[in-house]
Write a protein that holds these residues in place. Structure first.
Motif, PDB file in Angstrom:
ATOM      1  N   PHE A 195       3.329  60.236  26.130  1.00 35.57           N
ATOM      2  CA  PHE A 195       3.501  59.829  24.741  1.00 35.57           C
ATOM      3  C   PHE A 195       3.622  61.040  23.828  1.00 35.57           C
ATOM      4  N   MET A 196       2.757  62.027  24.012  1.00 32.18           N
ATOM      5  CA  MET A 196       2.755  63.191  23.136  1.00 32.18           C
ATOM      6  C   MET A 196       3.969  64.085  23.367  1.00 32.18           C
ATOM      7  N   MET A 197       4.474  64.153  24.579  1.00 36.51           N
ATOM      8  CA  MET A 197       5.697  64.927  24.818  1.00 36.51           C
ATOM      9  C   MET A 197       6.893  64.276  24.126  1.00 36.51           C
ATOM     10  N   ILE A 198       6.945  62.946  24.173  1.00 30.61           N
ATOM     11  CA  ILE A 198       8.026  62.232  23.470  1.00 30.61           C
ATOM     12  C   ILE A 198       7.903  62.442  21.963  1.00 30.61           C
ATOM     13  N   CYS A 199       6.684  62.354  21.444  1.00 28.09           N
ATOM     14  CA  CYS A 199       6.469  62.550  20.007  1.00 28.09           C
ATOM     15  C   CYS A 199       6.848  63.960  19.575  1.00 28.09           C
ATOM     16  N   THR A 200       6.526  64.939  20.401  1.00 28.59           N
ATOM     17  CA  THR A 200       6.900  66.319  20.092  1.00 28.59           C
ATOM     18  C   THR A 200       8.404  66.476  20.044  1.00 28.59           C
ATOM     19  N   ALA A 201       9.088  65.889  21.008  1.00 31.35           N
ATOM     20  CA  ALA A 201      10.554  65.952  21.024  1.00 31.35           C
ATOM     21  C   ALA A 201      11.149  65.275  19.794  1.00 31.35           C
ATOM     22  N   LEU A 202      10.521  64.186  19.339  1.00 31.75           N
ATOM     23  CA  LEU A 202      11.008  63.499  18.141  1.00 31.75           C
ATOM     24  C   LEU A 202      10.852  64.372  16.894  1.00 31.75           C
ATOM     25  N   VAL A 203       9.755  65.119  16.807  1.00 37.77           N
ATOM     26  CA  VAL A 203       9.584  66.017  15.666  1.00 37.77           C
ATOM     27  C   VAL A 203      10.618  67.143  15.719  1.00 37.77           C
ATOM     28  N   LEU A 204      10.909  67.651  16.902  1.00 38.50           N
ATOM     29  CA  LEU A 204      11.975  68.647  17.043  1.00 38.50           C
ATOM     30  C   LEU A 204      13.309  68.064  16.604  1.00 38.50           C
ATOM     31  N   VAL A 247      15.952  69.889  13.885  1.00 36.20           N
ATOM     32  CA  VAL A 247      17.281  70.251  14.389  1.00 36.20           C
ATOM     33  C   VAL A 247      17.736  69.092  15.260  1.00 36.20           C
ATOM     34  N   PRO A 248      18.553  68.194  14.721  1.00 34.76           N
ATOM     35  CA  PRO A 248      19.483  68.345  13.599  1.00 34.76           C
ATOM     36  C   PRO A 248      19.126  67.621  12.302  1.00 34.76           C
ATOM     37  N   GLY A 249      18.012  66.888  12.222  1.00 35.20           N
ATOM     38  CA  GLY A 249      17.750  66.019  11.070  1.00 35.20           C
ATOM     39  C   GLY A 249      17.797  66.719   9.727  1.00 35.20           C
ATOM     40  N   SER A 268      22.350  77.340   9.955  1.00 35.70           N
ATOM     41  CA  SER A 268      21.822  78.562  10.567  1.00 35.70           C
ATOM     42  C   SER A 268      20.391  78.822  10.139  1.00 35.70           C
ATOM     43  N   GLN A 269      20.110  78.637   8.855  1.00 35.32           N
ATOM     44  CA  GLN A 269      18.752  78.870   8.362  1.00 35.32           C
ATOM     45  C   GLN A 269      17.747  77.941   9.024  1.00 35.32           C
ATOM     46  N   VAL A 270      18.126  76.689   9.202  1.00 37.74           N
ATOM     47  CA  VAL A 270      17.214  75.736   9.840  1.00 37.74           C
ATOM     48  C   VAL A 270      16.941  76.139  11.286  1.00 37.74           C
ATOM     49  N   LEU A 271      17.984  76.401  12.046  1.00 38.95           N
ATOM     50  CA  LEU A 271      17.814  76.710  13.468  1.00 38.95           C
ATOM     51  C   LEU A 271      17.047  78.014  13.675  1.00 38.95           C
ATOM     52  N   VAL A 272      17.406  79.056  12.917  1.00 42.63           N
ATOM     53  CA  VAL A 272      16.753  80.356  13.122  1.00 42.63           C
ATOM     54  C   VAL A 272      15.325  80.340  12.583  1.00 42.63           C
ATOM     55  N   THR A 273      15.093  79.675  11.457  1.00 44.42           N
ATOM     56  CA  THR A 273      13.722  79.527  10.950  1.00 44.42           C
ATOM     57  C   THR A 273      12.863  78.785  11.954  1.00 44.42           C
ATOM     58  N   PHE A 274      13.391  77.698  12.486  1.00 41.88           N
ATOM     59  CA  PHE A 274      12.658  76.925  13.492  1.00 41.88           C
ATOM     60  C   PHE A 274      12.284  77.814  14.686  1.00 41.88           C
ATOM     61  N   SER A 275      13.234  78.612  15.127  1.00 47.26           N
ATOM     62  CA  SER A 275      12.992  79.481  16.287  1.00 47.26           C
ATOM     63  C   SER A 275      11.985  80.581  15.962  1.00 47.26           C
TER      64      SER A 275
END
Length: 426
Positions: free
Chosen positions: A32-41, A45-47, A66-73
């Motif tokens: 459940f928590m792995m699915i929830c983590t993936a949903l937050v990701l 990116v891309p939400g 670019s700002q979203v992806l690089v900030t996230f990383s």
């Protein structure tokens, strides 16, 4: 022999029920928590990238992606290096410790509650990432890419980490009894204050209030809002940390509040402007999601619907009347939606958590008025702390690399000047 086999099967299939008592890892909770983590990701990116990107002009959409992806990383790396340890390690009221730098000392079989600790690290890391990404919409179309990254590293270290520790990691606000199920203060108010401070310091876009600065792609905005809606179930339900009845409550509350907010925003816009817009209904989605975030696991379904309804109207006020009062170019209305609805949602959590109103109730000895007072204290603490840290972080970034792009580059667009590419090539 048959009895032993049946007993073994019973233990295998009932491990979920006895996970906490026996200290056994609950595989259902882990999944459940792995699915929830993936949903937050998925939300980030891309939400966020699509939602914010669609609100900008076409010459700046790639800069936002670019700002979203690089900030996230960037925040992911910093979270692993020291963020998790300083947030959830035992420490003082504001910070944890350095015991788990680079996740040192956390083995693959170490457990936090009924899940593996590494999954907990990933889930909480996704919260840190999305919070930083939310800020980006406030100063979009005019900030240097290097300044964005410099600011984010500083703000994450001195604002996000202590706020998360204060509320969730054993710090002062959690000790005082502040109710924040999934990030009303830690995520939304925190990000909104950082965003509006940045919008003031970087100043308005060229042509703001003198020429139309229309969104270039509303279908992107709609798609981003839809992705955020879906991903938010991981955000809210996952904050239960178990696949249990509280997760179920947070799940249905997320649906109820969001639907009510969409209707409220649509109605308000219809009355005020004569026509209900797609952008308005998409914004209503975000308003409802933000408002119910601190309340999701504490209030009943009726309370969640009322929170959504109120936040729908509050969001319209935030992006229209309040924005004019503040005279600030908050490009994607980060403060108008996340700040206003986050504050409203936090206060209403203190009201609708009451058992008499269908909530799960307060801590022993706490009554409604005292809980609302605690909620207000947590909001004020967040606003002051984040405003000061954000101001200093922006100033440091400005001194080091400069905050704003040149006028020429702003007119031509950040895509070509900051990243050397264009979204559309014919």
């Amino acid at each position: 022999m048959l009895k032993k086999f049946i007993f073994s099967l019973a233990i295998l299939f009932s491990s979920s029920a006895f996970a906490d008592e026996a200290g056994i890892v609950d595989k259902a909770d882990n999944g459940f928590m792995m699915i929830c983590t993936a949903l937050v990701l998925f939300m980030s990116v891309p939400g966020i990238a699509l939602f914010y990107g669609g609100l900008l002009r076409s010459k700046n959409v790639l800069s936002m992606l670019s700002q979203v992806l690089v900030t996230f990383s960037l925040i992911t790396v910093l979270w692993i290096v020291y963020g998790y340890s300083l947030t959830f390690g035992e420490g003082n009221w504001f910070y944890g410790n350095f015991n788990h730098l680079l996740l040192m000392g956390i083995g693959i079989k170490d457990v936090s509650g009924s899940i593996y600790e590494l999954i907990w690290v990933a889930f909480q890391g996704s919260f840190a990432c999305i919070t930083c990404c939310l800020i980006l919409g406030a100063f979009a179309e005019r900030m240097r890419f290097s300044a964005v990254l410099s600011f984010m590293a500083l703000w994450f270290t001195f604002s996000y980490i202590p706020m998360a520790h204060m509320v969730w990691g054993g710090g002062i606000l959690g000790d005082e009894g502040a109710l924040d199920f999934a990030g009303g203060t830690v995520v939304h108010i925190n990000a909104a204050i950082a965003g509006i401070v940045g919008a003031y310091l970087i100043k308005n876009r060229l042509g703001y209030n003198r020429e139309p600065l229309k969104p270039f792609n509303l279908p992107y905005v709609y798609l981003g809002a839809a992705i955020l809606y879906i991903g938010w179930f991981g955000f809210n339900a996952g904050s239960s940390t178990h696949a249990d009845e509280i997760a179920g409550l947070a799940f249905i509350n997320t649906i109820a509040a969001t639907s009510a907010a969409v209707l409220a925003w649509t109605l308000a816009e219809w009355v005020l402007r004569g026509k209900p817009s797609c952008l308005g209904s998409a914004s209503g989605v975000i308003a409802g999601l933000v408002g119910v975030t601190p309340a999701a696991g504490f209030v009943g379904v009726g309370g969640a619907m009322l929170i959504g309804l109120i936040c729908g109207f509050a969001g319209v006020w935030g992006v229209s009347t309040l924005k004019r009062i503040l005279q600030v170019d908050d490009t994607c209305d980060v403060f108008g939606v996340h700040g206003v609805c986050g504050i409203v949602g936090c206060i209403l959590t203190g009201i609708f958590a009451s058992k008499s109103l269908g909530g799960i109730g307060y801590a022993e000895g706490i009554i409604m008025i005292s809980q609302v007072g605690i909620q207000l204290m947590s909001i004020i603490t967040c606003v002051i702390w984040t405003a000061v840290i954000s101001f200093v972080a922006y100033k440091i970034a400005d001194l080091c690399v400069g905050l704003r792009v040149s006028e020429e580059h702003e007119r031509e667009g950040l895509d070509i000047n900051s990243h050397g590419e264009s979204a559309f090539n014919s």
